[in-house]
Design an enzyme around this catalytic site. Structure first.
Site, mmCIF file in Angstrom:
data_model
loop_
_atom_site.group_PDB
_atom_site.id
_atom_site.type_symbol
_atom_site.label_atom_id
_atom_site.label_comp_id
_atom_site.label_asym_id
_atom_site.label_seq_id
_atom_site.Cartn_x
_atom_site.Cartn_y
_atom_site.Cartn_z
ATOM 1 C CG HIS A 288 -0.712 -0.645 2.480
ATOM 2 N ND1 HIS A 288 -0.436 0.143 3.612
ATOM 3 C CD2 HIS A 288 -0.665 -1.818 2.931
ATOM 4 C CE1 HIS A 288 -0.131 -0.503 4.500
ATOM 5 N NE2 HIS A 288 -0.459 -1.757 4.129
ATOM 6 C CG HIS A 331 5.388 3.758 10.426
ATOM 7 N ND1 HIS A 331 4.059 2.933 10.716
ATOM 8 C CD2 HIS A 331 4.959 5.157 10.488
ATOM 9 C CE1 HIS A 331 3.249 3.888 10.973
ATOM 10 N NE2 HIS A 331 3.576 5.206 11.007
ATOM 11 C CD GLU A 337 2.262 8.951 12.354
ATOM 12 O OE1 GLU A 337 1.608 8.069 12.580
ATOM 13 O OE2 GLU A 337 3.351 8.527 11.704
ATOM 14 C CE1 TYR A 346 -5.728 3.982 11.067
ATOM 15 C CE2 TYR A 346 -4.574 3.130 12.958
ATOM 16 C CZ TYR A 346 -4.581 3.385 11.872
ATOM 17 O OH TYR A 346 -3.396 3.863 11.207
ATOM 18 C CG HIS A 361 1.935 6.745 17.192
ATOM 19 N ND1 HIS A 361 0.869 6.336 16.519
ATOM 20 C CD2 HIS A 361 1.888 5.706 18.534
ATOM 21 C CE1 HIS A 361 0.095 5.524 17.223
ATOM 22 N NE2 HIS A 361 0.756 5.298 18.377
HETATM 23 FE FE LIG Z 1 2.207 6.338 11.831
#
Ligand SMILES: [Fe+2]
Length: 437
Positions: A288, A331, A337, A346, A361
């Site tokens: 993605h 990641h 974020e 989610y 994050h």
């Molecule tokens: Fe993220």
């Protein structure tokens, strides 16, 4: 009463409430119709390049100099501005919160603002703050403007009405609104109690991202943005105007309403957008794209491709990728974020991230699917699946987001968030097959 809107993003709009109240062919006639005053509201320096030059002409009962008197200091201790560093003892970490509690005392939209993070520097006009608002009372005679930045409003519970000097925006969960820097407004509640998220953008204005090879359509389409038609009140009763200016609050008393713009034209204006009209683009065979593919609005920082703020959503969509780990990958990110959930679930978190909740994050802190989400995804039968009834979003910024004391100490902060990854076990056993048991 139904309020009307004009479609388009950043258009040169024109709107009048009384016939002939908007001057034609000039901005500042000697005697504007109806005895109105002409006034320019600038959203960019006068000399900004044409593509980013923004201003509107307002024709109003009194000029704005009559909507301010002597100011005195006012306190909103839970609304913080950057830099707001070191006002708590909480150590570095990935953090998550259940919804911010609703107020028990009568609380309006301004008093109900709870800052969660600040980033950058309000005096340098860079960065942002992420807030949650909670309110159970309309602003009747109080009005507000924010000189520190534009406000991106993301309702999560309850409908509200932004009565601004340039028109009225009605907003419900699933929609967003952007109120430009300096715009005078008050907030009326349509529902009894409301809650939502706010991104206060200290920097350059939010705009639509370039689409590159995607072409001329999809993502957020300009025609789906709605700017309110002019609306005014001729109200000669005591009012107040509260101003946020360089992180401080000030209040002034008036004997009339400042919402007195009878007509206006220009391209500096508030708008709203229905997130259901976002046309998502994604992988149709494998892997993605980065989440930037879901950017609704972006605010540039001056460095190309490095946003002061990206406003990104995770809307309902089909997952079709073959031989692919379908949730977001693990990641670490140079951007920071702040995530919220408007409704639903989610796809990287099976539980614990609830509607009205928050996750943070920060710069270079690792994150990704929780252990349960990972298990489900690697066992999943990869037929096409509709991810439905969900709407999460992210305020992402190039600057680290500093927690406020409120966010560090509020009882809805989850102490155990870090444990959601604890059960991700070692699957390496020296064989090419690995241990996927
Ligand atoms: Fe993220």
């Amino acid at each position: 009463m139904a309020f009307s809107y004009m479609p388009g993003f950043g258009n040169d709009f024109e709107t009048e409430t009384l016939p002939g109240s908007l001057p034609q062919g000039r901005n500042s006639p000697q005697r504007p119709a109806y005895g109105l005053y002409a006034e320019q509201l600038s959203g960019s320096p006068f000399t900004a390049p044409r593509g980013t030059n923004e201003r509107s002409w307002l024709y109003r009962i009194r000029p704005s100099v009559r909507h301010t008197g002597r100011f005195k200091a006012e306190k909103y201790p839970l609304w913080k501005s950057a830099p707001n560093v070191g006002d708590h003892e909480l150590a570095l970490g990935q953090y998550r919160w259940n919804p911010v509690p609703m107020p028990k005392e009568p609380t309006d939209f301004i008093a109900g603002m709870r800052s969660i993070t600040t980033a950058g520097d309000v005096l340098g006009q860079t960065g942002m703050a992420a807030h949650v608002y909670v309110a159970n009372r309309s602003m009747a005679d109080d009005h507000f403007f924010n000189a520190d930045g534009e406000l991106l409003i993301v309702p999560q519970v309850g409908a509200l009405r932004f009565v601004t000097e340039m028109g009225v925006i009605e907003l419900r969960p699933g929609e967003i609104a952007v109120l430009p820097r300096g715009l005078v407004f008050k907030v009326e509640l349509v529902d009894e109690t409301v809650r939502g998220y706010v991104c206060e953008n200290y920097g350059a204005k939010l705009t639509l991202p370039d689409r590159g090879p995607i072409g001329a359509n999809c993502l957020a389409n300009p025609r789906d943005f709605k700017t309110p038609c002019a609306w005014f009140e001729d109200k000669e009763t005591p009012c107040r105007l509260i101003v946020k200016w360089c992180g401080q609050f000030h209040v002034t008393e008036l004997d009339h309403s400042p919402l007195d713009v009878v007509a206006w034209h220009g391209n500096y204006s508030p708008y709203k957008y229905d997130l259901a009209t976002f046309s998502p683009v994604g992988a149709i065979l494998f892997d993605h794209p980065d989440p930037s593919i879901f950017t609704v609005l972006t605010a540039p920082s001056g460095e190309e491709g490095t946003a002061n703020i990206d406003f990104v959503i995770f809307p309902p969509r089909w997952l079709v990728a073959e031989n692919t780990f379908r949730p977001p990958w693990y990641h670490r990110n140079i951007m920071s974020e702040f995530m919220g959930l408007i409704h639903g679930q989610y796809d990287a978190k099976e539980e614990g991230f609830v509607p009205g909740g928050i996750s943070l994050h920060n710069l270079m802190l690792a994150h990704g699917p929780d252990a349960t989400g990972f298990e489900k995804a690697f066992h999943a039968d990869l037929k096409p699946v509709k991810l439905d009834n969900t709407m999460a979003f992210m305020f992402e910024t190039r600057f680290p987001q500093m927690l406020t004391r409120y966010a560090a100490e509020v009882e809805t902060r989850q102490d155990n968030y870090i444990d959601c990854w604890a059960d991700l076990k070692k699957r390496f056993n020296g064989t090419p097959e690995g241990d996927w048991s």
